[in-house]
Design a protein around this motif. Structure first.
Motif, PDB file in Angstrom:
ATOM      1  N   ASN A 194      -6.281  -1.580  -6.395  1.00  0.00           N
ATOM      2  CA  ASN A 194      -6.320  -0.119  -6.398  1.00  0.00           C
ATOM      3  C   ASN A 194      -5.779   0.410  -7.720  1.00  0.00           C
ATOM      4  OD1 ASN A 194      -6.199   2.580  -5.911  1.00  0.00           O
ATOM      5  ND2 ASN A 194      -4.865   2.459  -4.111  1.00  0.00           N
TER       6      ASN A 194
ATOM      7  N   CYS B  64      -6.851  10.340  -9.765  1.00  0.00           N
ATOM      8  CA  CYS B  64      -6.711   9.721  -8.437  1.00  0.00           C
ATOM      9  C   CYS B  64      -6.390  10.787  -7.403  1.00  0.00           C
ATOM     10  CB  CYS B  64      -5.579   8.695  -8.450  1.00  0.00           C
ATOM     11  SG  CYS B  64      -5.949   7.244  -9.470  1.00  0.00           S
TER      12      CYS B  64
ATOM     13  N   ASP C 218       0.809  -1.218   0.000  1.00  0.00           N
ATOM     14  CA  ASP C 218       0.000   0.000   0.000  1.00  0.00           C
ATOM     15  C   ASP C 218       0.847   1.275   0.000  1.00  0.00           C
ATOM     16  OD1 ASP C 218      -2.308  -1.494  -0.012  1.00  0.00           O
ATOM     17  OD2 ASP C 218      -2.508  -1.494   2.176  1.00  0.00           O
TER      18      ASP C 218
END
Length: 494
Positions: free
Chosen positions: A413, A494, A384
């Motif tokens: 993601n 994003c 992450d």
């Protein structure tokens, strides 16, 4: 007066070629001026070009050379006819005082017989006196943070104690002018208090250009920058990634610090051997590190490495492989130079909570993709904290590698991997994003398309009427950076 020498030459470096999908552009290259050279009035501008000796079409006829100016806000403009010569030549041209200073000049060479043509990279023409280095294209000033204006004295400037005026000009016509202060020319830097700038609707957020001037004929101008009322927006990581993708082409020093996007960045690691270079910078305030890889710089070995379409198994370079896939041999070799060191430095930063963004332009984007894949395979516990953001990337590997990279980089993601691609509605995509050919090469990750305003036409064509052009002008990192930083494209992804 122009002096022409047709003797064989041995240039010390080759410019980044503006590639096109046309086979004709493979035969000619302009070797100087170098990218971002600064040339002053009354100086001799050295120009050299070469044509592949074993190509008869390229050898026939003479080349005519012209000087063009490309402003970020306006179409190209013919400035001067420089001269002509055969397939291998050197031309020295004295820059007259009548030329207005500015960035984005380039040389255009065209074979009079075959119409083969090529453009140089951009360079700068300045008045004697000032070369403004900061603010740079990616700079964004915020109200509560001091902003640096810096310059160097060049040419025959002999008045370092003279007082200079620093101003911010809007790019609108007529420009609005904001006085930022005064200092001595020899100081070569000035700290601006942005809180003194009127942050109202009449000025808005820019873009702006800084002028450092002694008088009407002795001054220098910066590239464009922005104002931001929002500190969070002032350090958008899209903009920072574009800025450091450009910085990777420049002078990299272990002790260097950067002021980009309203934040200070320290250098954690620098690698530079031959044509390959990488830099890692970090912001303690943001807890972010950016790993940037240099793209193709134009030497013969670098181009041969980039244009070699042979493949090598992933297992030759990546310990865990990539599901039986293959990598572009040239990109994999370049990645291999820095892979181990970057794994060590980034793992240390991630272990103390830093997010790591891997980025690059052109060849550097392909290397960043391979490095991001390796980083995620090696340190899955930091999944992450790892992101990939590339600009104008060629295809780095085969379908198996692309699928394996997608599984690591974009699932679950999509914002972990942003692949910026320039496109022009009339002349298509940035051509470098279409090579190597598919199949057997493929991209990984969804593309984010930016609207590039440029096509490349022959100087005698009316670009408003010509049905087609070449989107080669859309490949430059400065074009990607301008669209993201100045025009604000891509940020909503994003």
């Amino acid at each position: 007066m122009a002096q022409l020498s047709l003797n064989p030459m041995k240039p010390s470096s080759i410019l980044v070629l503006l590639l096109s999908l046309s086979v004709a552009h493979a035969y000619i290259s302009i070797w100087s001026p170098r990218a971002w050279d600064v040339v002053f009035h009354d100086d001799l501008l050295p120009i050299s070009w070469v044509c592949t000796p074993d190509d008869p079409a390229c050898l026939s006829g003479n080349f005519s050379l012209t000087l063009w100016q490309k402003d970020t806000l306006y179409p190209s403009k013919l400035i001067a006819t420089l001269g002509s010569g055969n397939a291998l030549g050197v031309l020295e041209w004295t820059v007259p005082e009548t030329i207005q200073p500015g960035d984005y000049f380039y040389i255009y060479a065209e074979n009079n017989a075959t119409r083969l043509s090529v453009s140089s990279s951009y360079f700068t023409i300045r008045h004697m006196g000032f070369h403004v280095e900061s603010p740079s294209l990616a700079s964004i000033w915020v109200p509560d943070r001091p902003a640096l204006v810096s310059w160097t004295l060049s040419g025959y400037f002999d008045s370092p104690d003279s007082q200079v005026t620093i101003e911010a000009h809007t790019t609108s016509e007529p420009p609005k002018i904001i006085s930022l202060g005064k200092t001595k020319a020899g100081a070569e830097k000035f700290m601006v208090d942005p809180s003194s700038i009127p942050w109202d609707s009449s000025v808005a957020q820019g873009p702006f250009i800084v002028h450092v001037k002694l008088d009407k004929s002795t001054y220098g101008t910066s590239t464009v920058f922005m104002l931001s009322k929002n500190q969070t927006a002032a350090c958008d990581l899209h903009s920072a990634s574009a800025a450091f993708s450009r910085e990777a082409y420049g002078v990299l020093k272990p002790s260097r610090s950067y002021d980009i996007c309203g934040r200070s960045w320290s250098t954690e690691y620098v690698y530079k051997v031959g044509d390959n270079a990488a830099v890692i910078v970090s912001s303690a305030t943001l807890r972010v590190a950016i790993v940037s890889f240099r793209g193709t710089i134009g030497s013969i070995t670098d181009w041969l490495n980039t244009l070699s379409f042979s493949q090598k198994p992933c297992t030759d370079y990546l310990p865990s492989g990539c599901s039986g896939g293959y990598l572009h041999a040239g990109f994999a070799r370049s990645y291999n130079f820095t892979a181990y060191d970057i794994l060590l430095v980034t793992s240390r930063l991630m272990s103390i909570g830093y997010e790591v963004i891997l980025t690059g332009h052109s060849k550097g984007a392909a290397i960043a993709t391979i490095q991001a894949f390796d980083l995620l395979q090696t340190y899955p516990q930091y999944r992450d904290q790892i992101r990939l953001m590339t600009f104008g990337s060629p295809r780095p590997g085969d379908k198996s590698f692309a699928t394996a990279a997608d599984n690591l980089l974009t699932s679950p993601n999509l914002c972990r991997h942003i692949r910026y691609v320039n496109s022009n509605s009339r002349c298509g995509y940035d051509p470098v994003t279409g090579v190597p050919p598919s199949p057997p090469y493929y991209h990984s990750g969804p593309e984010t398309v930016l609207a590039c305003p440029y096509c490349l036409f022959r100087p005698n064509e009316d670009s408003s009427l010509a049905p087609q052009g070449v989107a080669v002008a859309c490949h430059g990192i400065e074009v990607y950076e301008n669209e993201i930083v100045v025009e604000g494209q891509g940020h909503s992804v994003c």
